[in-house]
Enzyme design. Sequence first.
Site, PDB file in Angstrom:
ATOM      1  N   THR A  12       0.820  -1.215   0.000  1.00 55.12           N
ATOM      2  CA  THR A  12       0.000   0.000   0.000  1.00 55.12           C
ATOM      3  C   THR A  12       0.856   1.268   0.000  1.00 55.12           C
ATOM      4  OG1 THR A  12      -1.834  -1.137   1.052  1.00 55.12           O
ATOM      5  CG2 THR A  12      -1.777   1.225   1.353  1.00 55.12           C
ATOM      6  N   SER A  55       1.594  -7.385  -0.930  1.00 54.54           N
ATOM      7  CA  SER A  55       2.324  -8.408  -0.175  1.00 54.54           C
ATOM      8  C   SER A  55       1.647  -9.777  -0.105  1.00 54.54           C
ATOM      9  CB  SER A  55       2.714  -7.893   1.208  1.00 54.54           C
ATOM     10  OG  SER A  55       1.618  -7.847   2.071  1.00 54.54           O
ATOM     11  N   THR A  88       1.797  -4.522   4.156  1.00 48.68           N
ATOM     12  CA  THR A  88       1.703  -4.873   5.576  1.00 48.68           C
ATOM     13  C   THR A  88       1.131  -6.273   5.827  1.00 48.68           C
ATOM     14  OG1 THR A  88      -0.471  -3.827   5.765  1.00 48.68           O
ATOM     15  CG2 THR A  88       1.451  -2.468   6.299  1.00 48.68           C
ATOM     16  N   ASP A  89       0.420  -6.837   4.825  1.00 48.77           N
ATOM     17  CA  ASP A  89      -0.248  -8.127   5.068  1.00 48.77           C
ATOM     18  C   ASP A  89       0.737  -9.245   5.434  1.00 48.77           C
ATOM     19  OD1 ASP A  89      -2.637  -6.900   4.542  1.00 48.77           O
ATOM     20  OD2 ASP A  89      -2.964  -7.845   2.603  1.00 48.77           O
TER      21      ASP A  89
HETATM   22  N1  ASP Z   1      -2.869  -5.445   1.083  1.00 51.72           N
HETATM   23  C1  ASP Z   1      -1.747  -4.547   1.269  1.00 51.72           C
HETATM   24  C2  ASP Z   1      -0.439  -5.318   1.092  1.00 51.72           C
HETATM   25  O1  ASP Z   1      -0.016  -5.988   1.976  1.00 51.72           O
HETATM   26  C3  ASP Z   1      -1.805  -3.943   2.605  1.00 51.72           C
HETATM   27  C4  ASP Z   1      -0.721  -2.960   2.916  1.00 51.72           C
HETATM   28  O2  ASP Z   1       0.317  -2.851   2.313  1.00 51.72           O
HETATM   29  O3  ASP Z   1      -0.937  -2.221   3.902  1.00 51.72           O
HETATM   30  O4  ASP Z   1       0.147  -5.222   0.072  1.00 51.72           O
END
Ligand code: ASP
Length: 322
Positions: A12, A55, A88-89
């Site tokens: 993200t 991710s 973050t995932d």
């Molecule tokens: N779905 C996103 C990812 O992990 C969430 C993020 O980056 O905050 O790529």
Amino acid sequence: MKKIIIIHTGGTISMKEDKSSGEVSTSTEHPLSNSASIFNHDAHIEEDFLFNLPSPQITPAHMLELGRRIHDKLAAGNFDGVVVTHGTDTLEETAYFLDLFLQTRKPVVVTGAMRSSNEIGSDGLYNLISAVRVANTDEAQDKGVLVVMNDEIHTAKNVTKTSTSNVATFQSPQYGPIGIITKQEILFHQKLIAYESYPIQQLNKNVALVKAYAGMESNFIRAIHNAGIDGLVIEALGQGNLPEGIIPALQEMIDDNIPIILVSRCYQGIVQATYTYEGGGRQLKNMGLIFANGLTGPKARIKLMVVLELTNKLTELSPMFE
Ligand code: ASP
């Protein structure tokens, strides 16, 4: 002035929101490219755009490639610290893999964002600048891989994503952050007491992760066994107990020399062989299941994948999880 390399992998923090639909998607050009240099004049910053992946699409092969890239950059580029941007995932899995793989005293800091670059209150640029500040700090050396989000510094080993959308999502439930970031200072107040690293060349082992539930039965475990796995991690109940219905299937796996690592589906506390009833921790330990001290299921899986590259002997694996 110190030299910091930022390695971008996507997530993200590299995405943009469509203002009319609210949809968030990847963009061809990284929206924060060069901004760390513009907003931080205390370090010489270089950037490397390794991947542009959400991710959930990050695989162990990507983790190994990233680990090698960091190793090569540190060896060749005379960098003093590394920042990795990541979705973050699965950030905690990549960060923990790097923690196990890298052998450097230099700061390696992983960061991300919960809100994409052009959303109101986006945490992307702020977290990126914070991560660079931490990587630029002498005190961040010798602390293993760190995760910096929302003014906090966490160890890769203990941090986990706790909320689907809150910017304060990354927490270390058992121990708390090891440091905080203020406008003027980077303050550490804790340090891990032990570090481990494993010089592996590959990351190919097939390790499954399952969560135990009331009434779980052997047919489910046998299906995983038949799929052809090198190891299994189970998020067990409470202190490390399992429904008695899966014991026969677990015994078949052990007889097949497939290591089974036990963690808890509770998000705090450690597993221990306390109970003697059928399916209780005592029985599981006597059968040869390995109790992993304090890791979450996804991290125990990463660690088992890593150490299985070195050995699959239960007697050698067991002490590595104590
Ligand atoms: N779905 C996103 C990812 O992990 C969430 C993020 O980056 O905050 O790529």
